[in-house]
Design a protein around this motif. Sequence first.
Motif, PDB file in Angstrom:
ATOM      1  N   SER A  83       1.225  -1.137  -0.078  1.00 35.35           N
ATOM      2  CA  SER A  83       0.311  -0.243  -0.426  1.00 35.35           C
ATOM      3  C   SER A  83       0.868   1.168   0.158  1.00 35.35           C
ATOM      4  CB  SER A  83      -1.105  -0.077   1.551  1.00 35.35           C
ATOM      5  OG  SER A  83      -0.194  -0.091   2.564  1.00 35.35           O
ATOM      6  N   ASP A  84       2.250   1.102   0.650  1.00 35.98           N
ATOM      7  CA  ASP A  84       3.206   2.088   0.592  1.00 35.98           C
ATOM      8  C   ASP A  84       3.704   2.425  -0.986  1.00 35.98           C
ATOM      9  OD1 ASP A  84       2.450   2.627   2.959  1.00 35.98           O
ATOM     10  OD2 ASP A  84       4.326   1.198   3.478  1.00 35.98           O
ATOM     11  N   PHE A  85       3.549   1.455  -2.060  1.00 39.35           N
ATOM     12  CA  PHE A  85       4.243   1.528  -2.614  1.00 39.35           C
ATOM     13  C   PHE A  85       4.409   2.891  -3.897  1.00 39.35           C
ATOM     14  CE2 PHE A  85       5.322   0.785  -7.471  1.00 39.35           C
ATOM     15  CZ  PHE A  85       6.489   0.471  -7.369  1.00 39.35           C
ATOM     16  N   SER A  86       2.659   3.338  -4.380  1.00 41.26           N
ATOM     17  CA  SER A  86       2.055   4.006  -4.612  1.00 41.26           C
ATOM     18  C   SER A  86       2.376   5.671  -4.113  1.00 41.26           C
ATOM     19  CB  SER A  86       0.775   4.278  -4.902  1.00 41.26           C
ATOM     20  OG  SER A  86       0.263   3.888  -3.922  1.00 41.26           O
ATOM     21  N   ARG A  87       2.138   5.602  -3.245  1.00 42.33           N
ATOM     22  CA  ARG A  87       3.099   7.308  -2.832  1.00 42.33           C
ATOM     23  C   ARG A  87       4.345   6.751  -2.504  1.00 42.33           C
ATOM     24  NH1 ARG A  87       4.420   7.261   2.448  1.00 42.33           N
ATOM     25  NH2 ARG A  87       4.243   5.988   3.083  1.00 42.33           N
ATOM     26  N   LEU A  88       5.310   5.938  -2.453  1.00 45.96           N
ATOM     27  CA  LEU A  88       7.149   6.575  -2.153  1.00 45.96           C
ATOM     28  C   LEU A  88       7.263   6.873  -3.562  1.00 45.96           C
ATOM     29  CD1 LEU A  88       7.349   3.326  -0.027  1.00 45.96           C
ATOM     30  CD2 LEU A  88       8.069   6.143   0.377  1.00 45.96           C
ATOM     31  N   LEU A  89       6.279   6.216  -4.590  1.00 50.33           N
ATOM     32  CA  LEU A  89       6.982   6.666  -6.164  1.00 50.33           C
ATOM     33  C   LEU A  89       6.714   7.877  -6.759  1.00 50.33           C
ATOM     34  CD1 LEU A  89       8.207   5.153  -8.739  1.00 50.33           C
ATOM     35  CD2 LEU A  89       6.042   4.288  -9.074  1.00 50.33           C
ATOM     36  N   PHE A 176       6.376  21.849   2.319  1.00 46.36           N
ATOM     37  CA  PHE A 176       7.145  20.575   2.212  1.00 46.36           C
ATOM     38  C   PHE A 176       8.429  20.419   1.232  1.00 46.36           C
ATOM     39  CE2 PHE A 176       9.650  16.792   3.288  1.00 46.36           C
ATOM     40  CZ  PHE A 176      10.509  17.062   3.744  1.00 46.36           C
ATOM     41  N   ARG A 177       7.233  20.028   0.079  1.00 38.91           N
ATOM     42  CA  ARG A 177       8.295  19.394  -1.314  1.00 38.91           C
ATOM     43  C   ARG A 177       9.106  21.273  -1.527  1.00 38.91           C
ATOM     44  NH1 ARG A 177       3.983  16.348  -4.542  1.00 38.91           N
ATOM     45  NH2 ARG A 177       3.706  14.020  -3.201  1.00 38.91           N
ATOM     46  N   GLY A 178       7.783  22.059  -1.248  1.00 42.69           N
ATOM     47  CA  GLY A 178       8.874  23.655  -1.928  1.00 42.69           C
ATOM     48  C   GLY A 178       9.932  23.175  -1.627  1.00 42.69           C
ATOM     49  N   ILE A 179      10.154  23.903   0.210  1.00 43.40           N
ATOM     50  CA  ILE A 179      11.011  23.599   0.817  1.00 43.40           C
ATOM     51  C   ILE A 179      12.568  22.746  -0.066  1.00 43.40           C
ATOM     52  CG2 ILE A 179      11.896  23.407   3.003  1.00 43.40           C
ATOM     53  CD1 ILE A 179       9.166  24.448   3.747  1.00 43.40           C
ATOM     54  N   ILE A 180      11.811  21.577   0.364  1.00 40.78           N
ATOM     55  CA  ILE A 180      12.951  20.384  -0.384  1.00 40.78           C
ATOM     56  C   ILE A 180      13.876  21.263  -1.509  1.00 40.78           C
ATOM     57  CG2 ILE A 180      13.215  18.378  -1.355  1.00 40.78           C
ATOM     58  CD1 ILE A 180      13.233  18.620   1.873  1.00 40.78           C
ATOM     59  N   VAL A 181      12.888  20.997  -2.648  1.00 33.78           N
ATOM     60  CA  VAL A 181      13.681  21.636  -3.711  1.00 33.78           C
ATOM     61  C   VAL A 181      14.139  23.033  -3.424  1.00 33.78           C
ATOM     62  CG1 VAL A 181      12.635  22.803  -6.020  1.00 33.78           C
ATOM     63  CG2 VAL A 181      11.540  20.637  -4.921  1.00 33.78           C
ATOM     64  N   LEU A 182      13.299  23.919  -3.267  1.00 35.61           N
ATOM     65  CA  LEU A 182      14.089  25.316  -2.980  1.00 35.61           C
ATOM     66  C   LEU A 182      16.098  25.435  -2.104  1.00 35.61           C
ATOM     67  CD1 LEU A 182      14.288  28.057  -3.113  1.00 35.61           C
ATOM     68  CD2 LEU A 182      12.989  28.787  -1.219  1.00 35.61           C
ATOM     69  N   THR A 183      15.371  24.922  -0.917  1.00 37.02           N
ATOM     70  CA  THR A 183      16.924  24.066  -0.247  1.00 37.02           C
ATOM     71  C   THR A 183      17.972  24.067  -0.943  1.00 37.02           C
ATOM     72  OG1 THR A 183      15.927  22.820   1.145  1.00 37.02           O
ATOM     73  CG2 THR A 183      16.214  24.163   1.807  1.00 37.02           C
ATOM     74  N   TYR A 254      16.151  12.894   4.614  1.00 40.83           N
ATOM     75  CA  TYR A 254      15.832  12.118   5.771  1.00 40.83           C
ATOM     76  C   TYR A 254      16.483  13.209   7.487  1.00 40.83           C
ATOM     77  CZ  TYR A 254      17.777   9.308   9.934  1.00 40.83           C
ATOM     78  OH  TYR A 254      17.884   8.757  11.230  1.00 40.83           O
ATOM     79  N   VAL A 255      17.261  14.061   7.387  1.00 38.34           N
ATOM     80  CA  VAL A 255      17.779  15.477   8.200  1.00 38.34           C
ATOM     81  C   VAL A 255      16.157  16.038   7.976  1.00 38.34           C
ATOM     82  CG1 VAL A 255      18.988  17.623   8.468  1.00 38.34           C
ATOM     83  CG2 VAL A 255      19.573  15.308   7.599  1.00 38.34           C
ATOM     84  N   MET A 256      15.175  16.252   7.048  1.00 42.67           N
ATOM     85  CA  MET A 256      14.006  17.638   7.474  1.00 42.67           C
ATOM     86  C   MET A 256      13.016  16.519   7.824  1.00 42.67           C
ATOM     87  SD  MET A 256      15.804  20.301   4.648  1.00 42.67           S
ATOM     88  CE  MET A 256      14.330  21.538   5.283  1.00 42.67           C
ATOM     89  N   ILE A 257      12.427  15.623   7.153  1.00 45.78           N
ATOM     90  CA  ILE A 257      10.882  14.890   7.310  1.00 45.78           C
ATOM     91  C   ILE A 257      10.448  14.824   8.500  1.00 45.78           C
ATOM     92  CG2 ILE A 257      11.990  12.473   7.321  1.00 45.78           C
ATOM     93  CD1 ILE A 257      10.031  12.635   5.193  1.00 45.78           C
ATOM     94  N   ASN A 258       9.252  14.358   8.655  1.00 50.00           N
ATOM     95  CA  ASN A 258       8.729  13.684  10.203  1.00 50.00           C
ATOM     96  C   ASN A 258       8.330  13.760  10.066  1.00 50.00           C
ATOM     97  OD1 ASN A 258       6.706  16.372  10.703  1.00 50.00           O
ATOM     98  ND2 ASN A 258       8.276  17.627   9.885  1.00 50.00           N
ATOM     99  N   VAL A 264       3.277  13.232   1.804  1.00 46.79           N
ATOM    100  CA  VAL A 264       4.110  14.218   1.307  1.00 46.79           C
ATOM    101  C   VAL A 264       5.802  14.023   0.807  1.00 46.79           C
ATOM    102  CG1 VAL A 264       2.030  15.874   0.856  1.00 46.79           C
ATOM    103  CG2 VAL A 264       4.315  16.076   2.088  1.00 46.79           C
ATOM    104  N   GLY A 265       6.889  13.731   1.519  1.00 52.57           N
ATOM    105  CA  GLY A 265       7.548  13.670   1.857  1.00 52.57           C
ATOM    106  C   GLY A 265       8.411  12.482   1.877  1.00 52.57           C
TER     107      GLY A 265
END
Length: 316
Positions: A83-89, A176-183, A254-258, A264-265
Motif C-alpha cells: 500500500s506504500d509503494f504508490s505513495r513512495l513512487l 514541505f516539497r517546496g522547501i526541499i526543492v528550494l533548499t 532524512y534530516v528535514m522530514i517528520n 508528501v515527503g
Amino acid sequence: MPTIQNVHPLSHAKSKPADFLLKIRRHAWLYVLLLPTLIYFVMFHFIPYYGLSIAFKDFMPVQGISGSPWVGLKHFNDLFHSSDFSRLLVNTLLISLYKMVFGFPAPILFALMLNEVRMIVFKRTVQTITYFPHFLSWVVFGGIVTTFLTPSGVINALLVGVGWQPIDFLTSPHYFRGIIVLTSIMKEFGWGAIIYLAALAGVNPELYDSAIVDGAGRYQQLIHVTLPGIMPTITLMFIINLGHLLDAGFEQIYVMINPSVYEVGDIIDTYVYRIGLERGQFSLATAVGLFKGVIGFILILGTNTLLRKLGQRSIW
C-alpha cells in the motif's frame, strides 16, 4: 617489383599482449596512481553486486548470503503490491521532477549571468560565496534551514513583524516539497555552475567577434553563440541527472522530514532505510534498491539513445 611479405596472423595476435605490457612498463607510475581508484571501484562497486542476490532470497544474517533460501520474485511482488509503494513512487518522482525542472536550469542561468561580470574580484567573491554551501553536510545545512523555519525562527519573526500569522513550515504538507526543492537549489547551484563556467571559457572568442561584426547584440550573442557553445555540456549533465531521477535526496529529506509530512515527503530511500536498518528487512530493502537501479539504467540508456538520434552529444 616490390615483394609482398606474408605475415602470419598469429604474429599480429601475439604482438598485442606485448604492446600492452610495453605500454604498462612505459607508463608504470601513471598506472600506480590509477591503482587506488581501481581498487576503490572494485571493492565498493563491483564486489557488492554479489549482495544483490539478497533481493531474491529470504536473507538471514546468521546463515549468510549463500546459506539463505531462494524465494525468487517474492520480495518484488510484496513491494509492488504494498500500500506504500504508490505513495513512495509518486513522492519520489514529484520531488525529483521539481528539482530537475527548477534546479537544473539554475546553475546554467547563474553561470551565464556570472560570465557577463567584468569585475574579476566581485566575480570570484560571488562564486566563492555561492559554492561554499556545497561543502556543508545536510546535517549542518538542514539544521540551519530548520532554525530559520521554526515557529520562533527568523522567517516567522519577519512575518509577525509585518502583521502576518506565523506559519509552521516544517510540519505543513503544503510547504514541505517546496522547501526541499528550494533548499536543494540554494545548496548546489553555485557548485553546479562551475562546470558551465568551464564550458563557457572554452567557447571560441572569435565567434563573438564575428557576431559583433554582423551586428549581434548581447542577447543575440547569448542565443546564437553562447548557448550552442555549451549545449554539449548541458545535454551531458541532463543525461546524468536523468539517471538519478529516483534519487530525490536521502540525506536532505532524512534530516528535514517528520511524521507530519510523511504523506508528501516520504520517498523510496527513506523507506529503504526504515525497513532495512530499523526493521531488519534486508531482502525487501535490497529489492527496492535494485528496482531503482534498473529504472535509472533504463532512463540513461533511453535518453542517451534519443540524444544520439537527435545529433546531440551523448555519453557513448
